[in-house]
Motif scaffolding. Structure first.
Motif, PDB file in Angstrom:
ATOM      1  N   LEU A   1      58.448 109.875  60.339  1.00  0.00           N
ATOM      2  CA  LEU A   1      57.659 108.985  61.140  1.00  0.00           C
ATOM      3  C   LEU A   1      57.053 109.937  62.012  1.00  0.00           C
ATOM      4  O   LEU A   1      57.659 110.772  62.629  1.00  0.00           O
ATOM      5  CB  LEU A   1      58.392 107.885  61.796  1.00  0.00           C
ATOM      6  CG  LEU A   1      59.033 106.768  60.981  1.00  0.00           C
ATOM      7  CD1 LEU A   1      59.645 106.104  61.691  1.00  0.00           C
ATOM      8  CD2 LEU A   1      57.939 106.052  60.125  1.00  0.00           C
TER       9      LEU A   1
ATOM     10  N   GLY B   1      56.348 112.663  60.044  1.00  0.00           N
ATOM     11  CA  GLY B   1      55.622 112.033  58.908  1.00  0.00           C
ATOM     12  C   GLY B   1      54.413 113.016  58.270  1.00  0.00           C
ATOM     13  O   GLY B   1      54.388 113.101  57.227  1.00  0.00           O
TER      14      GLY B   1
ATOM     15  N   ILE C   1      54.664 107.169  55.394  1.00  0.00           N
ATOM     16  CA  ILE C   1      54.797 107.262  56.648  1.00  0.00           C
ATOM     17  C   ILE C   1      54.847 105.971  57.346  1.00  0.00           C
ATOM     18  O   ILE C   1      54.647 105.823  58.562  1.00  0.00           O
ATOM     19  CB  ILE C   1      53.759 108.332  57.314  1.00  0.00           C
ATOM     20  CG1 ILE C   1      52.522 107.919  56.933  1.00  0.00           C
ATOM     21  CG2 ILE C   1      53.866 109.797  56.889  1.00  0.00           C
ATOM     22  CD1 ILE C   1      51.354 108.642  57.587  1.00  0.00           C
TER      23      ILE C   1
END
Length: 287
Positions: A138, A142, A163
């Motif tokens: 993330l 990500g 993601i």
């Protein structure tokens, strides 16, 4: 150990009195130059007295300034120190660029010295045996997950980076035995990723973490590569941690490629050859 001196200077910086902090800042600004300064020159650069410099040296376990300089030189010889100070509002382009490069080089050097090579081997084992690989990250992590997909798809097995949290949850719940989930998180404290790791393990997947040691995420993983850098991502955008993550991904991808052996090389060559017609030829000198 001698190379811990610079670490202790950074850690204790706020504990020092105003005069001693001036001395520490001059040293941390450029420790290599500091090793060549006389006590008078260092005192002048820090705008303090020579007795203050001596008191500062004894505060860090040295008998005096000459002994402190020896310990400082040993510290520098122990590896690239993470000494780059934080970027300040008045910094010029030269100053903040040098600080960012210095911090990144130092963080990579520190990570290389601290990384557990047995953990690298263990994760390469899992990746080599995987039926398919799912990579989760993330934010800044990500982007690292997407880079990992770019590297890992060459393994000639299904690889996908995700993601989006909802997609990550669904993919984790749908995992099977033989699947490998790689979760990338600098802090290891993102609640969603910890839950997702648990979901994937409950579904039978092997969960590999590139994350902070002893973090909630690390505790949910089958195996981890510990990433511990002095970077405050709660308040500042991630920089050095992201570069370390990318480098570890490269190490894992290289490890799997080598593990596959020479029979795997024609497959990699085929992928490289597919790009040949997409590029202009290199012009020869004089044309």
């Amino acid at each position: 150990m001698a190379h811990d001196l610079l670490d202790r200077l950074r850690e204790r910086l706020e504990e020092l009195n105003r005069s001693e902090r001036k001395v520490a800042n001059v040293i941390l600004e450029d420790p290599t130059v500091a090793t060549s300064l006389s006590i008078a020159s260092l005192a002048q650069a820090a705008s303090v007295s020579e007795p203050t410099v001596n008191r500062f040296c004894r505060n860090f376990g040295a008998k005096g300034y000459p002994d402190f300089k020896i310990k400082l030189a040993q510290s520098l010889a122990g590896g690239t120190p993470y000494v780059t100070r934080a970027v300040e509002p008045g910094d010029s382009a030269t100053q903040y660029t040098h600080k960012i490069f210095g911090a990144t080089i130092a963080a990579l050097d520190e990570a290389q010295r601290e990384i557990d090579m047995a953990a690298i081997e263990r994760m390469v084992d899992y990746l080599t045996q995987a039926k398919q690989i799912h990579i989760f990250g993330l934010g800044a992590s990500g982007a690292v997950a997407q880079d990992a997909q770019h590297k890992f798809f060459r393994f000639n097995l299904p690889v996908m980076a995700y993601i989006d949290v909802l997609m990550q949850r669904m993919v984790a719940a749908a995992c099977h035995t033989g699947d490998v989930v790689v979760i990338i998180s600098y802090t290891g404290r993102t609640r969603e990723l910890v839950d997702i790791a648990r979901l994937a393990r409950d579904a039978g997947a092997v969960v590999l973490g590139i994350t902070a040691p002893n973090s909630p995420l690390a505790n949910e993983c089958t195996a981890t590569l510990d990433v511990a850098t002095p970077e405050d991502t709660d308040h500042y955008m991630p920089m050095t941690s992201r570069v370390i993550q990318l480098t570890l991904i490269d190490a894992l991808a290289t490890g799997v490629t080598l593990r596959r052996g020479e029979d795997f090389l024609p497959h990699l060559k085929k992928i490289k050859d597919s790009l040949r017609d997409t590029r202009f030829p290199v012009e020869k000198p004089g044309k």
